[in-house]
Structure formats: structure tokens, C-alpha cells
Design a protein around this motif. Structure first.
Motif, short mmCIF file in Angstrom:
data_model
loop_
_atom_site.label_atom_id
_atom_site.label_comp_id
_atom_site.label_asym_id
_atom_site.label_seq_id
_atom_site.Cartn_x
_atom_site.Cartn_y
_atom_site.Cartn_z
N LEU A 56 0.80 -1.24 -0.39
CA LEU A 56 0.14 -0.49 0.24
C LEU A 56 1.06 1.16 -0.24
CD1 LEU A 56 -2.96 -1.23 2.38
CD2 LEU A 56 -2.45 -0.62 0.15
N ALA A 57 1.92 1.39 0.69
CA ALA A 57 2.73 2.90 0.91
C ALA A 57 3.65 2.76 -0.38
CB ALA A 57 3.63 2.16 2.33
N VAL A 58 4.64 1.60 -1.55
CA VAL A 58 4.24 1.95 -2.39
C VAL A 58 3.76 2.63 -3.61
CG1 VAL A 58 5.38 0.94 -4.43
CG2 VAL A 58 6.69 0.80 -1.56
N ALA A 59 2.43 1.19 -4.06
CA ALA A 59 1.50 1.62 -4.22
C ALA A 59 0.66 3.04 -4.17
CB ALA A 59 0.38 0.67 -4.74
N GLY A 60 0.79 3.52 -3.22
CA GLY A 60 0.43 5.04 -3.00
C GLY A 60 1.12 5.96 -3.12
N ILE A 62 3.53 5.98 -5.69
CA ILE A 62 3.72 6.19 -6.97
C ILE A 62 2.90 6.52 -6.91
CG2 ILE A 62 3.89 4.40 -8.58
CD1 ILE A 62 6.00 2.53 -7.21
N ALA A 63 1.32 6.13 -6.66
CA ALA A 63 0.58 6.92 -7.56
C ALA A 63 0.24 8.36 -7.50
CB ALA A 63 -1.20 6.69 -6.17
N GLY A 64 0.89 8.88 -5.63
CA GLY A 64 0.96 10.28 -5.36
C GLY A 64 1.99 10.25 -6.41
N LEU A 65 2.90 10.34 -6.55
CA LEU A 65 3.80 10.86 -8.15
C LEU A 65 3.53 11.51 -9.62
CD1 LEU A 65 7.32 8.91 -6.45
CD2 LEU A 65 6.39 11.98 -6.30
N LEU A 83 4.59 8.68 2.64
CA LEU A 83 3.80 7.48 2.34
C LEU A 83 5.36 6.40 1.57
CD1 LEU A 83 0.78 6.69 -0.02
CD2 LEU A 83 1.42 6.25 2.59
N LEU A 84 6.03 7.34 0.95
CA LEU A 84 7.73 6.50 0.82
C LEU A 84 8.22 6.53 2.20
CD1 LEU A 84 7.67 7.31 -3.56
CD2 LEU A 84 6.91 5.00 -2.18
N ALA A 85 8.06 7.81 2.41
CA ALA A 85 8.95 7.93 3.30
C ALA A 85 8.91 6.33 5.18
CB ALA A 85 9.16 8.59 4.28
N ASN A 86 7.82 5.50 3.91
CA ASN A 86 7.81 4.17 5.01
C ASN A 86 8.64 3.57 4.81
OD1 ASN A 86 5.40 4.35 7.42
ND2 ASN A 86 4.42 5.58 5.28
N VAL A 133 -0.99 11.31 7.31
CA VAL A 133 -0.27 12.80 6.88
C VAL A 133 -1.14 12.90 5.34
CG1 VAL A 133 1.50 14.07 6.63
CG2 VAL A 133 1.21 13.46 8.75
N ALA A 134 -0.11 11.50 4.97
CA ALA A 134 -0.14 11.26 3.50
C ALA A 134 -2.40 11.40 3.00
CB ALA A 134 -0.13 9.91 2.59
N ALA A 135 -2.94 10.35 3.80
CA ALA A 135 -3.80 10.66 3.48
C ALA A 135 -4.56 12.50 3.36
CB ALA A 135 -4.66 10.13 4.24
#
Length: 145
Positions: A56-60, A62-65, A83-86, A133-135
Motif C-alpha cells: 500500500l505504501a509503494v502503490a500509494g 507511486i500514484a501520488g507521484l 507514504l514512501l518514507a515508510n 499525513v499522506a491521506a
């Protein structure tokens, strides 16, 4: 772009929800157990949550980017970074604790494993904050867009 932004928000929200559930419900309940059951319960829970939260962290992220690359709205970039910082946080900070916990046998459960699981919970809280924070940033990006 609207569809991708909704997908990014959905993925970030799913990550945040899973992380917050662990932080607010599962881990505090787990800490009420005796030392051996505490360690025994954490192991399968961790192993089941790992691929879900990582994915979820990676897909979210990448989608955000992807949304940011089109909109250039800073909220999408900041949310994706959160998200990716996780990943680096988990690999560099949490993983050493995970490895020590996974290396303990059930017979070794005691004050040390309980202390490590207390530390693990505190570290996991960071993941919950990053997801929330990401959401929130993604939701603000949709509202602003």
C-alpha cells in the motif's frame, strides 16, 4: 487524472487505516498478554501485515507521484514522500528491532522481548502518522484540484 488521484487517496487511506488499527487497537491489546503469548502473537501479525502495508505504501506513493507529475501540486508530492518514507524508516529503524524479536524463541520471551515490543509500538506510531499525513495531503489535493 481524477481517477488516479482517487486511487492514490484510497491507497493512502487504506495504509493509514491499517497502521492506525495496529497503533490504536491491536498492539495495545497485545501488550496485555503475558510475555510468551505477547511475542507469539506479534510474529504472525507482523508477517501478515508486512506485505499489505509495504504494498500500500509503494502503490500509494507511486500514484501520488504520478498525480504530482501532472498537477505539480505540492500536496501530492509531499503526500507521496510521506507514504514512501515508510520504506526507509522501516528498513533502517524498525527492521533491526523486528529481526531481534524474530530471532527470540518462545522460551526467551520475558522483560527484554516486552521492552522491545514496547519500542516497536512506539516506532510503528511513526508509520501511522506518515500514513495519516499522506491521506490528509491527498484529500487536500483533491479538494484544491
Amino acid at each position: 487524472m481524477v481517477t488516479l488521484s482517487v486511487v492514490a487517496l484510497m491507497l493512502a487511506t487504506l495504509f493509514a487505516g491499517a497502521a492506525l488499527y495496529i497503533t490504536l487497537v491491536e498492539h495495545p491489546a497485545r501488550l496485555t498478554l503475558a510475555d510468551a503469548p505477547l511475542l507469539a502473537q506479534w510474529r504472525p501479525s507482523y508477517k501478515r501485515a508486512l506485505p499489505i502495508q509495504a504494498g500500500l505504501a509503494v502503490a500509494g506513493g507511486i500514484a501520488g507521484l504520478a498525480v504530482w507529475s501532472v498537477t505539480r501540486d505540492w500536496r501530492w508530492l509531499a503526500g507521496a514522500v510521506a507514504l514512501l518514507a515508510n520504506w526507509p524508516f522501516t528498513l533502517l529503524v524498525i527492521m533491526p528491532v523486528n529481526k531481534r524479536l524474530l530471532a527470540l524463541s518462545a522460551d526467551e520471551a520475558g522483560a527484554e522481548s516486552r521492552s522491545m515490543l514496547g519500542r516497536w509500538g512506539g516506532l510503528h506510531n511513526v508509520r501511522s502518522v506518515l500514513g495519516a499525513v499522506a491521506a490528509l495531503l491527498f484529500a487536500a489535493g483533491i479538494v484544491a484540484g
